[in-house]
Design a protein around this motif. Structure first.
Motif, mmCIF file in Angstrom:
data_model
loop_
_atom_site.group_PDB
_atom_site.id
_atom_site.type_symbol
_atom_site.label_atom_id
_atom_site.label_comp_id
_atom_site.label_asym_id
_atom_site.label_seq_id
_atom_site.Cartn_x
_atom_site.Cartn_y
_atom_site.Cartn_z
ATOM 1 N N CYS A 59 0.875 -1.070 -0.063
ATOM 2 C CA CYS A 59 -0.043 -0.177 -0.074
ATOM 3 C C CYS A 59 0.854 1.294 0.170
ATOM 4 C CB CYS A 59 -1.067 0.032 1.016
ATOM 5 S SG CYS A 59 -2.152 -1.350 1.180
ATOM 6 N N ALA A 60 2.065 1.107 0.660
ATOM 7 C CA ALA A 60 2.812 2.515 0.778
ATOM 8 C C ALA A 60 3.318 2.663 -0.541
ATOM 9 C CB ALA A 60 3.820 2.188 1.863
ATOM 10 N N ALA A 84 -1.820 7.806 -3.120
ATOM 11 C CA ALA A 84 -3.208 8.156 -3.051
ATOM 12 C C ALA A 84 -3.574 9.576 -3.883
ATOM 13 C CB ALA A 84 -3.501 8.410 -1.832
ATOM 14 N N VAL A 85 -2.608 10.309 -3.967
ATOM 15 C CA VAL A 85 -3.270 11.583 -4.805
ATOM 16 C C VAL A 85 -2.024 11.873 -5.648
ATOM 17 C CG1 VAL A 85 -3.579 13.846 -4.649
ATOM 18 C CG2 VAL A 85 -4.420 12.278 -2.729
ATOM 19 N N ALA A 140 4.822 17.430 -11.630
ATOM 20 C CA ALA A 140 3.914 16.210 -11.032
ATOM 21 C C ALA A 140 4.453 16.002 -9.671
ATOM 22 C CB ALA A 140 4.083 15.083 -12.139
ATOM 23 N N VAL A 141 3.457 15.755 -8.776
ATOM 24 C CA VAL A 141 3.924 15.352 -7.349
ATOM 25 C C VAL A 141 2.903 14.319 -7.125
ATOM 26 C CG1 VAL A 141 3.716 16.237 -5.076
ATOM 27 C CG2 VAL A 141 4.338 17.667 -6.533
ATOM 28 N N LYS A 142 3.435 13.162 -6.381
ATOM 29 C CA LYS A 142 2.704 11.992 -5.938
ATOM 30 C C LYS A 142 2.785 12.108 -4.547
ATOM 31 C CE LYS A 142 3.767 9.237 -9.872
ATOM 32 N NZ LYS A 142 4.235 7.869 -10.379
ATOM 33 N N ILE A 143 1.420 12.264 -3.771
ATOM 34 C CA ILE A 143 1.539 12.205 -2.289
ATOM 35 C C ILE A 143 0.824 10.918 -1.952
ATOM 36 C CG2 ILE A 143 0.426 13.290 -0.420
ATOM 37 C CD1 ILE A 143 -0.038 15.520 -2.218
ATOM 38 N N GLY A 144 1.641 10.134 -1.102
ATOM 39 C CA GLY A 144 1.421 8.647 -0.443
ATOM 40 C C GLY A 144 0.142 8.837 0.408
ATOM 41 N N SER A 156 -0.339 7.713 3.407
ATOM 42 C CA SER A 156 -0.190 7.850 4.675
ATOM 43 C C SER A 156 -0.028 9.357 5.042
ATOM 44 C CB SER A 156 0.960 7.128 5.279
ATOM 45 O OG SER A 156 2.055 7.421 4.683
ATOM 46 N N ALA A 157 -0.091 10.193 4.136
ATOM 47 C CA ALA A 157 0.216 11.794 4.382
ATOM 48 C C ALA A 157 -0.857 12.226 5.073
ATOM 49 C CB ALA A 157 0.425 12.605 2.937
ATOM 50 N N ASP A 158 -0.392 13.258 5.858
ATOM 51 C CA ASP A 158 -1.850 13.790 6.633
ATOM 52 C C ASP A 158 -2.362 15.086 5.855
ATOM 53 O OD1 ASP A 158 -0.009 15.892 7.421
ATOM 54 O OD2 ASP A 158 -0.649 15.963 9.438
ATOM 55 N N VAL A 159 -3.503 15.711 6.147
ATOM 56 C CA VAL A 159 -3.989 16.886 5.856
ATOM 57 C C VAL A 159 -2.976 18.009 5.631
ATOM 58 C CG1 VAL A 159 -5.939 18.468 5.782
ATOM 59 C CG2 VAL A 159 -6.246 15.924 6.295
ATOM 60 N N GLY A 160 -2.360 18.388 6.575
ATOM 61 C CA GLY A 160 -1.314 19.350 6.679
ATOM 62 C C GLY A 160 -0.321 19.083 5.614
ATOM 63 N N VAL A 161 0.404 17.952 5.385
ATOM 64 C CA VAL A 161 1.313 17.945 4.233
ATOM 65 C C VAL A 161 0.719 18.344 2.940
ATOM 66 C CG1 VAL A 161 2.729 16.202 3.425
ATOM 67 C CG2 VAL A 161 2.583 16.283 5.649
ATOM 68 N N ILE A 162 -0.425 17.558 2.832
ATOM 69 C CA ILE A 162 -1.181 17.729 1.468
ATOM 70 C C ILE A 162 -1.293 19.291 1.274
ATOM 71 C CG2 ILE A 162 -3.198 17.216 0.079
ATOM 72 C CD1 ILE A 162 -3.270 14.596 1.598
ATOM 73 N N ALA A 163 -1.678 19.832 2.022
ATOM 74 C CA ALA A 163 -2.060 21.484 2.111
ATOM 75 C C ALA A 163 -0.742 22.196 1.689
ATOM 76 C CB ALA A 163 -2.901 21.908 3.164
ATOM 77 N N ALA A 164 0.132 21.732 2.403
ATOM 78 C CA ALA A 164 1.322 22.416 2.071
ATOM 79 C C ALA A 164 2.106 22.150 0.905
ATOM 80 C CB ALA A 164 2.419 21.992 3.236
ATOM 81 N N VAL A 165 1.919 21.190 0.224
ATOM 82 C CA VAL A 165 2.280 20.727 -0.812
ATOM 83 C C VAL A 165 1.391 21.702 -1.942
ATOM 84 C CG1 VAL A 165 2.343 18.879 -2.889
ATOM 85 C CG2 VAL A 165 3.274 18.245 -0.531
ATOM 86 N N ILE A 166 0.474 21.501 -1.873
ATOM 87 C CA ILE A 166 -0.671 22.312 -2.914
ATOM 88 C C ILE A 166 -0.234 23.757 -2.656
ATOM 89 C CG2 ILE A 166 -2.914 23.061 -3.213
ATOM 90 C CD1 ILE A 166 -3.839 20.341 -2.458
ATOM 91 N N GLU A 167 -0.252 24.502 -1.609
ATOM 92 C CA GLU A 167 0.306 25.964 -1.311
ATOM 93 C C GLU A 167 2.005 26.243 -2.060
ATOM 94 O OE1 GLU A 167 -1.427 28.434 -0.266
ATOM 95 O OE2 GLU A 167 -3.062 27.303 -0.293
#
Length: 150
Positions: A113-114, A118-119, A127-131, A133-144
């Protein structure tokens, strides 16, 4: 009623403190207040984050905003909208997997699974791939961070 001479009341003050600092009350110049209020309207941070950064209580910053709004309305001006940006979804593109040759004869191994993302985001050729297990804060930081590079 008799008060003995050994109690603290009859001895008087034993210790006292002198406060020489400015205390909690501070005077803020109007241009500094305006700068702090402008940070609130920049859209990057909320009022609480701006207040925390400057060592203020959020209620103080809200009061400054209210005062500024009243001053501008008296002069016929308006403040920027406090509405957050509308949330928009990015269309998902599903690419068909290229199947070539006959079906495998043995059972395929399960992927961990790892290893699967997931995104997956692609903005302006990055291009960015986010696993998973990444939490919401990490995903938001990547998008920003991706938005900031535009």
């Amino acid at each position: 009623m008799i008060i003995s001479g050994d109690d603290p009341v009859s001895k008087g003050a034993q210790r006292f403190e002198v406060f020489t600092g400015a205390g909690k009350r501070r005077e803020w110049p109007p241009e500094v207040k305006a700068s702090i209020v402008a940070e609130c309207y920049s859209g990057r941070d909320g009022v609480s984050a701006v207040a925390r950064r400057h060592g203020l209580d959020p209620s103080q910053v809200y009061a400054w905003r209210r005062d500024l709004r009243k001053q501008l309305e008296a002069k016929g001006g308006i403040l920027p909208s406090e509405e957050p940006e509308a949330v928009a979804f990015v269309p998902a593109v599903i690419e068909p997997s290229a199947v070539s040759g006959p079906a495998p004869t043995r059972r395929p191994r399960r992927r961990r699974c790892a290893a699967a993302a997931a995104v997956e985001l692609e903005i302006d050729g990055v291009a960015v791939k986010i696993g998973r297990s990444a939490d919401v804060g990490v995903i938001a930081a990547v998008i920003e961070a991706l938005k900031a590079t535009r």
